[in-house]
Design a protein around this motif. Structure first.
Motif, mmCIF file in Angstrom:
data_model
loop_
_atom_site.group_PDB
_atom_site.id
_atom_site.type_symbol
_atom_site.label_atom_id
_atom_site.label_comp_id
_atom_site.label_asym_id
_atom_site.label_seq_id
_atom_site.Cartn_x
_atom_site.Cartn_y
_atom_site.Cartn_z
ATOM 1 N N GLU A 70 4.046 4.253 -1.460
ATOM 2 C CA GLU A 70 2.316 4.230 -1.693
ATOM 3 C C GLU A 70 1.761 5.728 -1.765
ATOM 4 O O GLU A 70 2.363 6.596 -1.015
ATOM 5 N N SER A 71 0.796 5.953 -2.595
ATOM 6 C CA SER A 71 0.068 7.306 -2.612
ATOM 7 C C SER A 71 -1.265 6.978 -2.898
ATOM 8 O O SER A 71 -1.797 5.710 -3.533
ATOM 9 N N GLY A 72 -2.122 8.009 -2.881
ATOM 10 C CA GLY A 72 -3.468 7.740 -3.368
ATOM 11 C C GLY A 72 -4.558 7.437 -2.449
ATOM 12 O O GLY A 72 -5.770 7.739 -2.643
ATOM 13 N N LEU A 99 -4.873 3.906 -5.900
ATOM 14 C CA LEU A 99 -3.633 3.819 -5.200
ATOM 15 C C LEU A 99 -2.662 3.450 -6.081
ATOM 16 O O LEU A 99 -2.670 2.848 -7.226
ATOM 17 N N SER A 100 -1.571 4.190 -5.949
ATOM 18 C CA SER A 100 -0.312 3.884 -6.501
ATOM 19 C C SER A 100 0.890 3.561 -5.729
ATOM 20 O O SER A 100 1.026 3.981 -4.504
ATOM 21 N N TYR A 131 -0.909 -0.007 -9.731
ATOM 22 C CA TYR A 131 -1.816 0.457 -9.422
ATOM 23 C C TYR A 131 -2.900 -0.438 -8.624
ATOM 24 O O TYR A 131 -2.894 -1.357 -9.292
ATOM 25 N N LEU A 132 -3.664 0.214 -7.894
ATOM 26 C CA LEU A 132 -4.879 -0.576 -7.384
ATOM 27 C C LEU A 132 -6.254 0.311 -7.552
ATOM 28 O O LEU A 132 -6.395 1.300 -6.833
ATOM 29 N N GLN A 133 -6.730 0.071 -8.576
ATOM 30 C CA GLN A 133 -7.978 0.861 -8.883
ATOM 31 C C GLN A 133 -9.110 0.272 -7.807
ATOM 32 O O GLN A 133 -9.613 -0.864 -8.272
ATOM 33 N N GLY A 142 2.792 2.399 3.744
ATOM 34 C CA GLY A 142 1.302 2.293 3.605
ATOM 35 C C GLY A 142 0.427 3.627 3.339
ATOM 36 O O GLY A 142 1.097 4.657 3.554
ATOM 37 N N THR A 143 -0.785 3.682 2.705
ATOM 38 C CA THR A 143 -1.683 4.905 2.783
ATOM 39 C C THR A 143 -2.914 4.353 3.373
ATOM 40 O O THR A 143 -3.426 3.584 3.098
#
Length: 122
Positions: free
Chosen positions: A5-7, A19-20, A79-81, A115-116
């Motif tokens: 995960e990132s973002g 999130l990516s 992605y999670l916008q 996790g992020t």
């Protein structure tokens, strides 16, 4: 399957983040990818899920249309916008891979990222 995960980051209330989740080494038992979140002192909860094709998507009720899950064409990133973020959205967000479309329990998912952190200030 490996998930990274990132973002995540710090954002003000009402702000947005994307999130990516980078996927690699997908296995035959991976048919869906989902986002979960866990706030301090709380259980991990389901946020949104997407089928391998990207055509099927489902969300937890608290999302209220603020979040959108998507998958890129090569099917290597999910992605999670997140929009209109609230302080209650503060949590560590996890990406997970599972077998069955519609699953929402953490125990239904066989692979997890690290996790992020998402922090929403009021």
């Amino acid at each position: 399957v490996q998930l990274v995960e990132s973002g995540g980051g710090l954002v003000e209330s009402g702000g947005s983040l994307r999130l990516s989740c980078a996927e690699s080494n997908r296995t035959s038992s991976t048919h869906i990818t989902a986002w979960f979140r866990q706030a301090p002192g709380k259980e991990r909860e389901f946020v949104a899920g997407i089928s391998w094709s990207g055509m099927g998507k489902y969300y937890e009720g608290f999302v209220k249309g603020r979040f959108k899950i998507s998958r890129d064409t090569p099917k290597t990133t999910v992605y999670l916008q997140m929009s209109d973020l609230e302080p209650e959205d503060t949590a560590v967000y996890y990406c997970a891979a599972g077998r069955n479309y519609g699953s929402t329990r953490p125990s239904d998912f066989h692979s997890w990222g690290h996790g992020t952190q998402v922090t929403v200030s009021s």
